[in-house]
Design an enzyme around this catalytic site. Structure first.
Site, PDB file in Angstrom:
ATOM      1  N   ASN A   1     -11.085  -2.546  -5.117  1.00 45.84           N
ATOM      2  CA  ASN A   1     -10.347  -1.547  -5.917  1.00 45.84           C
ATOM      3  C   ASN A   1     -11.052  -1.199  -7.230  1.00 45.84           C
ATOM      4  O   ASN A   1     -10.711  -0.198  -7.873  1.00 45.84           O
ATOM      5  CB  ASN A   1      -8.901  -1.996  -6.184  1.00 45.84           C
ATOM      6  CG  ASN A   1      -8.001  -1.903  -4.971  1.00 45.84           C
ATOM      7  OD1 ASN A   1      -7.069  -2.691  -4.796  1.00 45.84           O
ATOM      8  ND2 ASN A   1      -8.246  -0.935  -4.102  1.00 45.84           N
TER       9      ASN A   1
ATOM     10  N   ARG B   1     -12.344   2.388  -7.807  1.00 44.67           N
ATOM     11  CA  ARG B   1     -11.489   3.526  -8.184  1.00 44.67           C
ATOM     12  C   ARG B   1     -11.863   4.028  -9.589  1.00 44.67           C
ATOM     13  O   ARG B   1     -12.499   3.314 -10.361  1.00 44.67           O
ATOM     14  CB  ARG B   1     -10.027   3.100  -8.128  1.00 44.67           C
ATOM     15  CG  ARG B   1      -9.625   2.757  -6.700  1.00 44.67           C
ATOM     16  CD  ARG B   1      -8.144   2.597  -6.564  1.00 44.67           C
ATOM     17  NE  ARG B   1      -7.813   2.266  -5.189  1.00 44.67           N
ATOM     18  CZ  ARG B   1      -6.593   2.292  -4.692  1.00 44.67           C
ATOM     19  NH1 ARG B   1      -5.578   2.619  -5.455  1.00 44.67           N
ATOM     20  NH2 ARG B   1      -6.373   1.982  -3.430  1.00 44.67           N
TER      21      ARG B   1
ATOM     22  N   ASP C   1       0.832  -1.212   0.000  1.00 42.08           N
ATOM     23  CA  ASP C   1       0.000   0.000   0.000  1.00 42.08           C
ATOM     24  C   ASP C   1       0.867   1.263   0.000  1.00 42.08           C
ATOM     25  O   ASP C   1       1.975   1.259   0.534  1.00 42.08           O
ATOM     26  CB  ASP C   1      -0.911  -0.036   1.244  1.00 42.08           C
ATOM     27  CG  ASP C   1      -2.067   0.948   1.133  1.00 42.08           C
ATOM     28  OD1 ASP C   1      -2.364   1.406   0.009  1.00 42.08           O
ATOM     29  OD2 ASP C   1      -2.669   1.256   2.175  1.00 42.08           O
TER      30      ASP C   1
ATOM     31  N   HIS D   1       2.154   3.619  -9.053  1.00 43.56           N
ATOM     32  CA  HIS D   1       1.959   2.193  -9.334  1.00 43.56           C
ATOM     33  C   HIS D   1       3.128   1.641 -10.150  1.00 43.56           C
ATOM     34  O   HIS D   1       3.569   0.506  -9.937  1.00 43.56           O
ATOM     35  CB  HIS D   1       0.632   1.961 -10.069  1.00 43.56           C
ATOM     36  CG  HIS D   1      -0.569   2.358  -9.257  1.00 43.56           C
ATOM     37  ND1 HIS D   1      -0.724   1.978  -7.941  1.00 43.56           N
ATOM     38  CD2 HIS D   1      -1.663   3.112  -9.560  1.00 43.56           C
ATOM     39  CE1 HIS D   1      -1.867   2.488  -7.473  1.00 43.56           C
ATOM     40  NE2 HIS D   1      -2.447   3.173  -8.437  1.00 43.56           N
TER      41      HIS D   1
ATOM     42  N   GLU E   1       1.423 -13.089  12.433  1.00 42.11           N
ATOM     43  CA  GLU E   1       1.997 -11.908  13.068  1.00 42.11           C
ATOM     44  C   GLU E   1       1.759 -10.749  12.112  1.00 42.11           C
ATOM     45  O   GLU E   1       2.038 -10.854  10.914  1.00 42.11           O
ATOM     46  CB  GLU E   1       3.509 -12.092  13.270  1.00 42.11           C
ATOM     47  CG  GLU E   1       3.870 -13.166  14.259  1.00 42.11           C
ATOM     48  CD  GLU E   1       3.424 -12.827  15.676  1.00 42.11           C
ATOM     49  OE1 GLU E   1       3.498 -11.648  16.064  1.00 42.11           O
ATOM     50  OE2 GLU E   1       2.986 -13.750  16.386  1.00 42.11           O
TER      51      GLU E   1
ATOM     52  N   GLY F   1      -0.121   5.560  -4.296  1.00 37.84           N
ATOM     53  CA  GLY F   1      -0.738   6.838  -4.624  1.00 37.84           C
ATOM     54  C   GLY F   1      -0.078   7.976  -3.860  1.00 37.84           C
ATOM     55  O   GLY F   1       0.254   9.022  -4.436  1.00 37.84           O
TER      56      GLY F   1
HETATM   57  C1  IPE Z   1      -5.453  -2.712  -0.144  1.00 34.76           C
HETATM   58  O1  IPE Z   1      -5.120  -1.368  -0.246  1.00 34.76           O
HETATM   59  C2  IPE Z   1      -5.362  -3.373  -1.476  1.00 34.76           C
HETATM   60  C3  IPE Z   1      -4.027  -3.509  -2.026  1.00 34.76           C
HETATM   61  C4  IPE Z   1      -2.910  -3.153  -1.443  1.00 34.76           C
HETATM   62  C5  IPE Z   1      -3.965  -4.143  -3.307  1.00 34.76           C
HETATM   63  P1  IPE Z   1      -6.219  -0.231  -0.400  1.00 34.76           P
HETATM   64  O2  IPE Z   1      -5.467   1.049  -0.539  1.00 34.76           O
HETATM   65  O3  IPE Z   1      -7.167  -0.578  -1.473  1.00 34.76           O
HETATM   66  O4  IPE Z   1      -6.978  -0.315   0.994  1.00 34.76           O
HETATM   67  P2  IPE Z   1      -7.865   0.760   1.742  1.00 34.76           P
HETATM   68  O5  IPE Z   1      -8.905   1.237   0.781  1.00 34.76           O
HETATM   69  O6  IPE Z   1      -6.958   1.870   2.151  1.00 34.76           O
HETATM   70  O7  IPE Z   1      -8.409   0.024   2.918  1.00 34.76           O
HETATM   71  C1  IPE Z   2      -1.612   0.313  -3.331  1.00 37.06           C
HETATM   72  O1  IPE Z   2      -1.411   1.680  -3.364  1.00 37.06           O
HETATM   73  C2  IPE Z   2      -1.877  -0.263  -4.688  1.00 37.06           C
HETATM   74  C3  IPE Z   2      -3.261  -0.696  -4.878  1.00 37.06           C
HETATM   75  C4  IPE Z   2      -4.221  -0.625  -4.009  1.00 37.06           C
HETATM   76  C5  IPE Z   2      -3.569  -1.292  -6.165  1.00 37.06           C
HETATM   77  P1  IPE Z   2      -2.623   2.698  -3.320  1.00 37.06           P
HETATM   78  O2  IPE Z   2      -3.032   3.023  -4.698  1.00 37.06           O
HETATM   79  O3  IPE Z   2      -3.697   2.230  -2.431  1.00 37.06           O
HETATM   80  O4  IPE Z   2      -1.897   3.973  -2.668  1.00 37.06           O
HETATM   81  P2  IPE Z   2      -2.499   4.969  -1.608  1.00 37.06           P
HETATM   82  O5  IPE Z   2      -3.018   4.162  -0.467  1.00 37.06           O
HETATM   83  O6  IPE Z   2      -3.573   5.736  -2.286  1.00 37.06           O
HETATM   84  O7  IPE Z   2      -1.342   5.831  -1.215  1.00 37.06           O
HETATM   85 MG    MG Z   3      -4.093   2.429  -0.473  1.00 30.40          MG
END
Ligand code: IPE
Ligand code: IPE
Ligand code: MG
Length: 244
Positions: A67, A70, A19, A36, A206, A22
């Site tokens: 996801n 989005r 995570d 990404h 864990e 973004g």
């Molecule tokens: C979880 O991250 C999914 C992946 C890392 C692929 P998200 O960014 O989608 O999770 P939330 O929305 O913050 O819970």
């Molecule tokens: C994780 O990064 C990748 C996916 C969920 C596919 P994010 O896209 O959720 O990045 P943040 O959480 O918005 O920073």
């Molecule tokens: Mg995220």
């Protein structure tokens, strides 16, 4: 500098919620997609390192069943990167002897991706190295519901006695059937939640939450997590040996 823990202290199965892509991009005033792209490089490094240290099972959360909410442009970019990753990296994965599995709902992804998934699994089926699993269009609740549905159908058809439904039987109907449960679940980016990842399977994992954003997660940090894991005391509901 963290050192590779010896094999007896290595978790058998590490699962990672990747995570923060973004936010990594936002901080650089770049579009989220750039995060990404950088995230894929981190995937490559972690996979290489996991193979190098002899990890048995690595599972990476790449795209959740939520996801899809989005914007279409971001979803499209993620699908494109998934394609690109397999096109560019599958040869190396094959050569490293890893066995690929993709867990998730294959019915919703585009046909060429579904075929790519099947091809990657087929090409690596006979490999005996690390099990490399990608959770893609994956949701834990959906997975458990699908397993329950399958067992309910068998019971309704008279092929299954409901009294014989055990945690082991239900486990065997999950996408992860055959894999050991994760010993260590790492989530990057500072968020402290599972976001529907391996809910059933992580019963005794864990959990480790690190603030680093996924694209910045590198070898050193992975080793550090393994090192911390090796010093955690796991009880599984019993008492530690020193007390019992
Ligand atoms: C979880 O991250 C999914 C992946 C890392 C692929 P998200 O960014 O989608 O999770 P939330 O929305 O913050 O819970
Ligand atoms: C994780 O990064 C990748 C996916 C969920 C596919 P994010 O896209 O959720 O990045 P943040 O959480 O918005 O920073
Ligand atoms: Mg995220």
């Amino acid at each position: 500098m963290a050192v590779v823990p010896n094999n007896s202290n290595l978790p058998r199965h590490v699962a990672i919620i990747m995570d923060g892509n973004g936010r990594w991009a936002q901080r650089r005033h770049l579009p989220r997609q750039a995060g990404h792209v950088a995230g894929v490089n981190a995937v490559r490094e972690v996979v290489r390192q996991a193979c190098d240290i002899g990890l048995e099972n690595l599972t990476l959360f790449a795209f959740s069943s939520e996801n899809w909410k989005r914007p279409a442009r971001e979803v499209g970019a993620l699908m494109g990167l998934f394609r690109l990753y397999f096109r560019n990296d599958l040869d190396e994965i094959v050569q490293r002897g890893a066995r690929v599995r993709i867990i998730g709902n294959r019915g919703r992804v585009e046909e060429d991706i579904r075929q790519m998934i099947e091809d990657a699994e087929r090409r690596t089926l006979a490999n005996t190295g690390m099990n490399l699993t990608f959770a893609f269009d994956y949701g834990g609740q959906e997975e458990i519901a699908a397993a329950a549905r399958e067992l309910a159908r068998a019971a309704a058809d008279g092929r299954l006695d409901p009294e014989t439904i055990t945690p082991e039987l239900l486990s065997s109907r999950l996408f992860t059937s055959g894999l050991p449960e994760p010993d260590l679940v790492i989530r990057t980016s500072g968020e402290r939640r599972l976001s529907n990842f391996l809910l059933w399977q992580s019963a005794y994992a864990e959990l480790m939450f690190v603030d680093t954003l996924w694209p910045d997660f590198g070898r050193e940090e992975f080793l550090d997590a393994l090192d911390k894991f090796s010093r955690r005391e796991r009880r599984f509901g019993a008492l530690p040996e020193s007390v019992a």
